[in-house]
Design an enzyme around this catalytic site. Structure first.
Site, PDB file in Angstrom:
ATOM      1  N   SER A  39       0.830  -1.209   0.000  1.00 45.33           N
ATOM      2  CA  SER A  39       0.000   0.000   0.000  1.00 45.33           C
ATOM      3  C   SER A  39       0.855   1.246   0.000  1.00 45.33           C
ATOM      4  O   SER A  39       1.965   1.259   0.557  1.00 45.33           O
ATOM      5  CB  SER A  39      -0.868  -0.022   1.258  1.00 45.33           C
ATOM      6  OG  SER A  39      -1.445   1.232   1.488  1.00 45.33           O
ATOM      7  N   TYR A  67      -2.430  -1.382  10.964  1.00 42.39           N
ATOM      8  CA  TYR A  67      -2.647  -1.891   9.599  1.00 42.39           C
ATOM      9  C   TYR A  67      -1.477  -1.524   8.696  1.00 42.39           C
ATOM     10  O   TYR A  67      -0.884  -2.380   8.034  1.00 42.39           O
ATOM     11  CB  TYR A  67      -3.966  -1.325   9.014  1.00 42.39           C
ATOM     12  CG  TYR A  67      -3.974  -1.392   7.509  1.00 42.39           C
ATOM     13  CD1 TYR A  67      -4.181  -2.594   6.854  1.00 42.39           C
ATOM     14  CD2 TYR A  67      -3.705  -0.248   6.739  1.00 42.39           C
ATOM     15  CE1 TYR A  67      -4.131  -2.661   5.469  1.00 42.39           C
ATOM     16  CE2 TYR A  67      -3.652  -0.319   5.354  1.00 42.39           C
ATOM     17  CZ  TYR A  67      -3.865  -1.524   4.737  1.00 42.39           C
ATOM     18  OH  TYR A  67      -3.797  -1.587   3.368  1.00 42.39           O
ATOM     19  N   LYS A 126       1.823  -3.851   6.671  1.00 46.15           N
ATOM     20  CA  LYS A 126       2.307  -3.821   5.280  1.00 46.15           C
ATOM     21  C   LYS A 126       3.821  -3.598   5.257  1.00 46.15           C
ATOM     22  O   LYS A 126       4.550  -4.233   4.485  1.00 46.15           O
ATOM     23  CB  LYS A 126       1.577  -2.735   4.486  1.00 46.15           C
ATOM     24  CG  LYS A 126       0.103  -3.010   4.278  1.00 46.15           C
ATOM     25  CD  LYS A 126      -0.144  -4.250   3.415  1.00 46.15           C
ATOM     26  CE  LYS A 126      -1.594  -4.649   3.311  1.00 46.15           C
ATOM     27  NZ  LYS A 126      -1.820  -5.946   2.693  1.00 46.15           N
TER      28      LYS A 126
HETATM   29  C1  UD1 Z   1      -6.801   4.053   3.625  1.00 49.75           C
HETATM   30  C2  UD1 Z   1      -5.376   3.793   3.985  1.00 49.75           C
HETATM   31  C3  UD1 Z   1      -4.755   2.866   2.988  1.00 49.75           C
HETATM   32  C4  UD1 Z   1      -5.548   1.593   2.938  1.00 49.75           C
HETATM   33  C5  UD1 Z   1      -6.974   1.900   2.574  1.00 49.75           C
HETATM   34  C6  UD1 Z   1      -7.737   0.590   2.629  1.00 49.75           C
HETATM   35  C7  UD1 Z   1      -4.068   5.537   5.090  1.00 49.75           C
HETATM   36  C8  UD1 Z   1      -3.374   6.845   4.937  1.00 49.75           C
HETATM   37  N1  UD1 Z   1      -4.645   5.038   3.995  1.00 49.75           N
HETATM   38  O1  UD1 Z   1      -6.782   4.883   2.471  1.00 49.75           O
HETATM   39  O2  UD1 Z   1      -3.462   2.548   3.347  1.00 49.75           O
HETATM   40  O3  UD1 Z   1      -4.985   0.711   2.016  1.00 49.75           O
HETATM   41  O4  UD1 Z   1      -7.519   2.863   3.482  1.00 49.75           O
HETATM   42  O5  UD1 Z   1      -8.949   0.635   3.209  1.00 49.75           O
HETATM   43  O6  UD1 Z   1      -4.112   4.983   6.138  1.00 49.75           O
HETATM   44  N2  UD1 Z   1     -12.993  10.454   3.349  1.00 49.75           N
HETATM   45  C9  UD1 Z   1     -14.000  11.324   3.704  1.00 49.75           C
HETATM   46  N3  UD1 Z   1     -15.171  10.797   4.188  1.00 49.75           N
HETATM   47  C10 UD1 Z   1     -15.365   9.454   4.331  1.00 49.75           C
HETATM   48  C11 UD1 Z   1     -14.333   8.576   3.956  1.00 49.75           C
HETATM   49  C12 UD1 Z   1     -13.146   9.105   3.474  1.00 49.75           C
HETATM   50  O7  UD1 Z   1     -13.860  12.549   3.596  1.00 49.75           O
HETATM   51  O8  UD1 Z   1     -16.451   9.049   4.785  1.00 49.75           O
HETATM   52  C13 UD1 Z   1     -11.741  11.001   2.806  1.00 49.75           C
HETATM   53  C14 UD1 Z   1     -10.509  10.642   3.617  1.00 49.75           C
HETATM   54  O9  UD1 Z   1     -10.302  11.600   4.639  1.00 49.75           O
HETATM   55  C15 UD1 Z   1      -9.428  10.655   2.542  1.00 49.75           C
HETATM   56  C16 UD1 Z   1     -10.160  10.199   1.281  1.00 49.75           C
HETATM   57  O10 UD1 Z   1     -11.547  10.434   1.540  1.00 49.75           O
HETATM   58  O11 UD1 Z   1      -8.957  11.952   2.348  1.00 49.75           O
HETATM   59  C17 UD1 Z   1      -9.950   8.730   0.971  1.00 49.75           C
HETATM   60  O12 UD1 Z   1     -10.231   7.978   2.127  1.00 49.75           O
HETATM   61  P1  UD1 Z   1     -10.312   6.373   2.115  1.00 49.75           P
HETATM   62  O13 UD1 Z   1     -11.166   5.930   0.992  1.00 49.75           O
HETATM   63  O14 UD1 Z   1     -10.686   5.932   3.496  1.00 49.75           O
HETATM   64  O15 UD1 Z   1      -8.834   5.939   1.765  1.00 49.75           O
HETATM   65  P2  UD1 Z   1      -7.443   6.305   2.476  1.00 49.75           P
HETATM   66  O16 UD1 Z   1      -7.644   6.794   3.834  1.00 49.75           O
HETATM   67  O17 UD1 Z   1      -6.688   7.157   1.523  1.00 49.75           O
END
Ligand code: UD1
Length: 342
Positions: free
Chosen positions: A126, A151, A155
């Site tokens: 990841s 988590y 990795k």
């Molecule tokens: C996260 C992990 C990544 C992991 C992946 C798998 C980190 C930095 N990243 O990715 O390693 O492989 O999950 O599940 O730990 N967001 C919102 N509202 C929501 C959900 C998300 O605003 O309800 C935003 C988050 O703040 C982020 C973006 O959307 O900025 C993407 O979030 P998400 O889809 O959860 O992925 P990551 O956090 O990037």
């Protein structure tokens, strides 16, 4: 037909990879404990490709059960290891469960490689290993930063275990694929992302809000140092990502790898903010998303997107599908799945 063992093969990325492997002429064998996926996925794979993959319901933490599966399937050429727990927040609550699951599974597979003479292995890593990168886009040479969750740490530790393993085990070859943010679904809408409970990830939360399962999407923070203040990620279509696994397997089986441990970034090379994702989704689907801005989510990085030049040149692979098409595929999947499961 060459047999490829796919752990986590009924999961989100795993199922899309099984389809691509079958279409490329490989014979995937799935191992999955169904802890975060469903047996129906095997039927859905068959309905896409016309071929039913072998399926073994096995918990990779169980060493004996794992070895027993290997003993029954001769001539496995390679392993693709997706099976893992992957919820960042949950890993903070249950660190031991995460280490026990993600690390023991890997160790049992490495032992099986030795016992059953399997030389090739593709590992699901990841972009979380880069933390908040000093330079963007981030390439494979960037330093691995201290993990912000158990988590993420599993990795990093897994990549280290693999690098230690190859020293006394010459002839064993590994490719670690560092995924950025996989989204979307197969164009048939027969397989896709299916989170249990409340989704942690952005796109499933968006599609569930659009279909009315969730009332409101929370946007985690709009005070980041980005053009619109929301965090930036590199969102890659899951089918593009799945195809890269076939390329990695081809590379290992034909001995084209340059070293026993290779690392590739799998992303599109460009970043999008949370608001851009919402706007593009609305444009692609015509559905309005009810959202509100809330505080930042702990452990989130501000921006990360991939330098994909090494993967593009060395693997001859690149992400091809656009964001609109990808978000539309996620929406089609959500609609089809819900229409069949209400
Ligand atoms: C996260 C992990 C990544 C992991 C992946 C798998 C980190 C930095 N990243 O990715 O390693 O492989 O999950 O599940 O730990 N967001 C919102 N509202 C929501 C959900 C998300 O605003 O309800 C935003 C988050 O703040 C982020 C973006 O959307 O900025 C993407 O979030 P998400 O889809 O959860 O992925 P990551 O956090 O990037």
């Amino acid at each position: 037909m060459k047999k490829i063992l796919v752990t986590g093969g009924t999961g989100y990325i795993g199922s899309h990879t099984v389809v691509e492997l079958q279409e490329a002429g490989y014979e995937p064998i799935i191992i999955d404990d169904l802890s975060n996926s469903y047996i129906e996925v095997v039927d859905n794979i068959q309905s896409i490709t016309g071929k039913r993959p072998a399926f073994e319901k096995t918990d990779l933490k169980d060493r004996e059960a794992t070895m027993e599966v290997f003993s029954r399937h001769n001539e496995i050429e390679a392993i693709i290891h997706f099976a893992a727990l992957k919820a960042v927040g949950e890993s903070v609550e249950k660190p031991i469960e995460y280490y026990k699951n993600n690390i023991n599974s890997l160790i049992h597979l490495l032992e099986a490689m030795k016992l059953y003479n399997i030389d090739h292995f593709v590992f699901s890593s990841s972009c979380t290993v880069y933390g908040e990168p000093d330079e963007l886009p981030v390439n494979e040479e960037a330093p691995v930063k201290k993990a912000s969750s158990p988590y993420g740490n599993t990795k990093q530790i897994s990549e280290e275990i693999i690098q230690d393993y190859i020293i006394p085990n010459s002839g064993k070859n590994f490719i670690s694929l560092r995924y950025f943010n996989p989204i979307g679904a197969h164009p048939s809408a027969k397989i896709g992302e299916l989170p249990t409970g409340i989704p942690n990830n952005l796109v499933p939360f968006i599609t569930q809000t659009a279909i009315g399962i969730r009332d409101q999407l929370k946007v985690f923070g709009n005070d980041y140092n980005t053009p619109d203040g929301t965090a930036i990620r590199d969102y890659i279509n899951v089918v593009d990502l799945a195809r890269a696994h076939v390329v990695a397997i081809d590379r290992l089986l034909s001995g084209k790898n340059r070293s026993a441990f290779e690392v590739f970034n799998l992303g599109t090379g460009s970043g999008n903010s949370v608001l851009e994702i919402i706007n593009t989704f609305e444009k692609a689907t015509g559905k309005k998303i009810n959202y509100t801005i809330t505080g930042r989510r702990e452990g989130d990085v501000e921006k990360v997107y991939a330098d994909t030049s090494y993967a593009n040149e060395e693997l001859g692979w690149r992400a091809e599908k656009g964001l609109e098409e990808t978000l539309l595929s996620a929406w089609k999947w959500e609609q089809k799945y819900r229409s069949e499961h209400t």
